[in-house]
Design a protein around this motif. Structure first.
Motif, PDB file in Angstrom:
ATOM      1  N   GLY A 160      73.562 -73.481 -34.983  1.00 33.51           N
ATOM      2  CA  GLY A 160      74.960 -74.008 -34.782  1.00 33.51           C
ATOM      3  C   GLY A 160      76.308 -73.152 -35.128  1.00 33.51           C
ATOM      4  O   GLY A 160      77.431 -73.811 -35.369  1.00 33.51           O
ATOM      5  N   PHE A 161      76.175 -71.908 -34.628  1.00 36.85           N
ATOM      6  CA  PHE A 161      77.219 -70.957 -34.910  1.00 36.85           C
ATOM      7  C   PHE A 161      78.337 -71.330 -33.950  1.00 36.85           C
ATOM      8  O   PHE A 161      79.593 -71.241 -34.393  1.00 36.85           O
ATOM      9  CB  PHE A 161      76.696 -69.733 -34.397  1.00 36.85           C
ATOM     10  CG  PHE A 161      75.853 -68.924 -35.579  1.00 36.85           C
ATOM     11  CD1 PHE A 161      76.026 -69.189 -36.840  1.00 36.85           C
ATOM     12  CD2 PHE A 161      74.925 -68.225 -35.252  1.00 36.85           C
ATOM     13  CE1 PHE A 161      75.200 -68.754 -37.949  1.00 36.85           C
ATOM     14  CE2 PHE A 161      74.127 -67.706 -36.198  1.00 36.85           C
ATOM     15  CZ  PHE A 161      74.404 -67.877 -37.546  1.00 36.85           C
ATOM     16  N   ARG A 162      77.873 -72.244 -33.024  1.00 36.37           N
ATOM     17  CA  ARG A 162      79.222 -72.379 -31.857  1.00 36.37           C
ATOM     18  C   ARG A 162      80.147 -73.649 -32.640  1.00 36.37           C
ATOM     19  O   ARG A 162      81.135 -73.664 -32.207  1.00 36.37           O
ATOM     20  CB  ARG A 162      78.700 -73.354 -30.850  1.00 36.37           C
ATOM     21  CG  ARG A 162      77.708 -72.652 -29.794  1.00 36.37           C
ATOM     22  CD  ARG A 162      77.254 -73.592 -28.698  1.00 36.37           C
ATOM     23  NE  ARG A 162      76.045 -74.306 -29.397  1.00 36.37           N
ATOM     24  CZ  ARG A 162      75.196 -74.880 -28.563  1.00 36.37           C
ATOM     25  NH1 ARG A 162      75.088 -74.954 -27.456  1.00 36.37           N
ATOM     26  NH2 ARG A 162      74.328 -75.863 -29.296  1.00 36.37           N
ATOM     27  N   PHE A 163      79.683 -74.377 -33.445  1.00 38.57           N
ATOM     28  CA  PHE A 163      80.488 -75.113 -34.315  1.00 38.57           C
ATOM     29  C   PHE A 163      81.408 -74.730 -35.465  1.00 38.57           C
ATOM     30  O   PHE A 163      81.962 -75.570 -36.131  1.00 38.57           O
ATOM     31  CB  PHE A 163      79.564 -76.410 -34.742  1.00 38.57           C
ATOM     32  CG  PHE A 163      78.829 -76.840 -33.694  1.00 38.57           C
ATOM     33  CD1 PHE A 163      79.706 -77.843 -32.847  1.00 38.57           C
ATOM     34  CD2 PHE A 163      77.688 -76.808 -32.883  1.00 38.57           C
ATOM     35  CE1 PHE A 163      79.054 -78.666 -31.827  1.00 38.57           C
ATOM     36  CE2 PHE A 163      76.988 -77.459 -31.997  1.00 38.57           C
ATOM     37  CZ  PHE A 163      77.676 -78.396 -31.377  1.00 38.57           C
ATOM     38  N   PHE A 164      81.441 -73.499 -35.633  1.00 34.10           N
ATOM     39  CA  PHE A 164      82.152 -73.031 -36.723  1.00 34.10           C
ATOM     40  C   PHE A 164      83.515 -72.522 -36.162  1.00 34.10           C
ATOM     41  O   PHE A 164      83.616 -71.855 -35.175  1.00 34.10           O
ATOM     42  CB  PHE A 164      81.603 -71.484 -37.244  1.00 34.10           C
ATOM     43  CG  PHE A 164      80.147 -71.789 -38.156  1.00 34.10           C
ATOM     44  CD1 PHE A 164      79.118 -71.969 -37.670  1.00 34.10           C
ATOM     45  CD2 PHE A 164      80.472 -71.505 -39.548  1.00 34.10           C
ATOM     46  CE1 PHE A 164      77.944 -72.238 -38.541  1.00 34.10           C
ATOM     47  CE2 PHE A 164      79.458 -71.702 -40.410  1.00 34.10           C
ATOM     48  CZ  PHE A 164      78.205 -72.016 -40.001  1.00 34.10           C
ATOM     49  N   ARG A 165      84.366 -73.182 -36.651  1.00 36.15           N
ATOM     50  CA  ARG A 165      85.706 -73.029 -36.028  1.00 36.15           C
ATOM     51  C   ARG A 165      86.509 -71.821 -36.628  1.00 36.15           C
ATOM     52  O   ARG A 165      87.176 -71.205 -36.051  1.00 36.15           O
ATOM     53  CB  ARG A 165      86.505 -74.285 -36.570  1.00 36.15           C
ATOM     54  CG  ARG A 165      86.079 -75.678 -35.586  1.00 36.15           C
ATOM     55  CD  ARG A 165      87.467 -76.291 -34.957  1.00 36.15           C
ATOM     56  NE  ARG A 165      86.735 -77.392 -34.307  1.00 36.15           N
ATOM     57  CZ  ARG A 165      86.214 -78.628 -34.709  1.00 36.15           C
ATOM     58  NH1 ARG A 165      86.473 -78.973 -35.764  1.00 36.15           N
ATOM     59  NH2 ARG A 165      85.820 -79.247 -33.801  1.00 36.15           N
ATOM     60  N   LYS A 179      85.742 -66.630 -41.365  1.00 34.58           N
ATOM     61  CA  LYS A 179      84.780 -67.041 -42.275  1.00 34.58           C
ATOM     62  C   LYS A 179      83.445 -66.826 -41.989  1.00 34.58           C
ATOM     63  O   LYS A 179      82.463 -66.367 -42.714  1.00 34.58           O
ATOM     64  CB  LYS A 179      85.171 -68.401 -42.826  1.00 34.58           C
ATOM     65  CG  LYS A 179      83.945 -69.220 -43.523  1.00 34.58           C
ATOM     66  CD  LYS A 179      84.613 -69.903 -44.890  1.00 34.58           C
ATOM     67  CE  LYS A 179      83.394 -70.558 -45.623  1.00 34.58           C
ATOM     68  NZ  LYS A 179      82.881 -69.639 -46.675  1.00 34.58           N
ATOM     69  N   LEU A 180      83.255 -67.085 -40.755  1.00 39.34           N
ATOM     70  CA  LEU A 180      81.816 -67.069 -40.089  1.00 39.34           C
ATOM     71  C   LEU A 180      80.922 -65.763 -40.230  1.00 39.34           C
ATOM     72  O   LEU A 180      79.959 -65.438 -40.468  1.00 39.34           O
ATOM     73  CB  LEU A 180      81.706 -67.623 -38.721  1.00 39.34           C
ATOM     74  CG  LEU A 180      80.214 -67.152 -37.928  1.00 39.34           C
ATOM     75  CD1 LEU A 180      79.122 -67.863 -38.911  1.00 39.34           C
ATOM     76  CD2 LEU A 180      80.117 -67.734 -36.426  1.00 39.34           C
TER      77      LEU A 180
END
Lengths: 230, 230
Positions: free
Chosen positions: B84-89, B93-94
């Motif tokens: 779900g990396f797409r959902f890291f805003r 931080k990612l």
């Protein structure tokens, strides 16, 4: 329009909706604009939008509530079985491989939890530590609370990628409890308490050591058990 | 039958199909029985089966080839973005969180690769090591071959759960190359060669050390870069 065209339009629309969700600042639980609006905006048919929404629902990105509308799912696109564990045919190999990976990540996770946990995190860990002990003493299955104990630790690490690795730890706990046949329960209570204590005292080295020990006991017992079967 | 009934029937049928795939010994690329047969077997309508198949296609379990039939997908239910990396805003931080997790897993992966790789694995690792060097010397993007180099190492570990963690490593490489802006290219060539050499010699300690160094260089550079931006 043939089936292929329709499929690529559905893919296009689902990508557009996904982008809208991510860039538009939509939060978990927020309602998506209705089908008709999206269809107008993207200049496509309603049936295409409907298919795209269904696709995003199967991917745990949206949730359709009949009569109420479509909402952002709290699963944030994480699948129920993101690692595809269902597809492992050799379950004994899975249990070994999974505990190997758990050994790579969970001691460091405990270390990070000792460094980054706040009071609320520690309360959570303490709560589930107690619940596991109660379950064991009352001869109930402790799988669920054991998973919640380890999940609370993983969340306390404050590393968001780790949160997404929790399914690995969960599956490992589930399979370990199954294989060890409740033989490790008193060791489990002791280990959990040591881990809790080290995290509460914000002692990263002790937390890492305690978690390492906990996994070693499990791995050793599982190895012995599997070598008898195989 | 209302929408809710239909939905639960679709869920039931997709679970049944999944069970059939797993227990029936279906392999990647095998053809699924046709809609009509499945509908008859499960005593449901064809439209329910069609929806269930579509659902399993969005989960990368099946692949529908127009005119040819439905087949077992080679993605084995692994999503394109399982974490779900797409959902890291917060992308900064990612990139930090992801390299932290990479540090937890990849040195041990290299160690396991040194222990478990066979001649064919080593050939693969060597091939992509060379490809990355060529890309860099010819000023081309080396992201794709860099990912394939690390993927070949992960596969050589022979741990099947690790294969499913490869998307973490890939995303980290992609973001690291992006952030370090090709500044680390000569170090990358050196590190890759050291890792390759240690794995070829089946030296687990050297392999672990070389991989650790490789990630440290990346992390250090990324930290410096991010601290300037933030």
């Amino acid at each position: 329009m043939n089936d292929c065209d329709f499929k690529s339009r559905v893919d296009f629309v689902s990508d557009e909706i996904l982008e809208m969700i991510i860039d538009g600042g939509f939060q978990v639980g927020d309602k998506l604009p209705n089908e008709l609006e999206i269809a107008k905006d993207l200049n496509v048919g309603r049936s295409t939008v409907r298919e795209a929404i269904k696709k995003l629902e199967s991917q745990n990105i949206l949730v359709i509530k009949q009569g109420a509308g479509t909402f952002i799912s709290d699963k944030k696109g994480l699948m129920d079985d993101p690692m595809g564990f269902r597809f492992f045919r050799d379950k004994n190999k899975l249990v070994r491989d999974i505990i190997e990976v758990r050994m790579m990540i969970e001691p460091t996770i405990a270390e990070m939890a000792a460094l980054n946990s706040d009071r609320e995190d520690i309360e959570q860990i303490k709560y589930f530590c107690k619940k596991v002990e109660e379950d064991i003493l009352k001869n109930r299955s402790h799988t669920k609370n054991d998973i919640l104990f380890h999940t609370a630790i993983a969340k306390s690490s404050k590393n968001k990628v780790i949160s997404n690795l929790i399914p690995i730890i969960n599956k490992s706990i589930e399979m370990s409890i199954d294989i060890t046949d409740n033989k490790l329960v008193s060791t489990t209570i002791e280990c959990h308490k040591e881990i809790l204590e080290a995290i509460s005292e914000h002692n990263p080295i002790a937390a890492k050591d305690a978690m390492t020990l906990h996994i070693i006991y499990n791995r050793k017992y599982i190895s012995e058990k599997l070598s008898k079967i195989e």
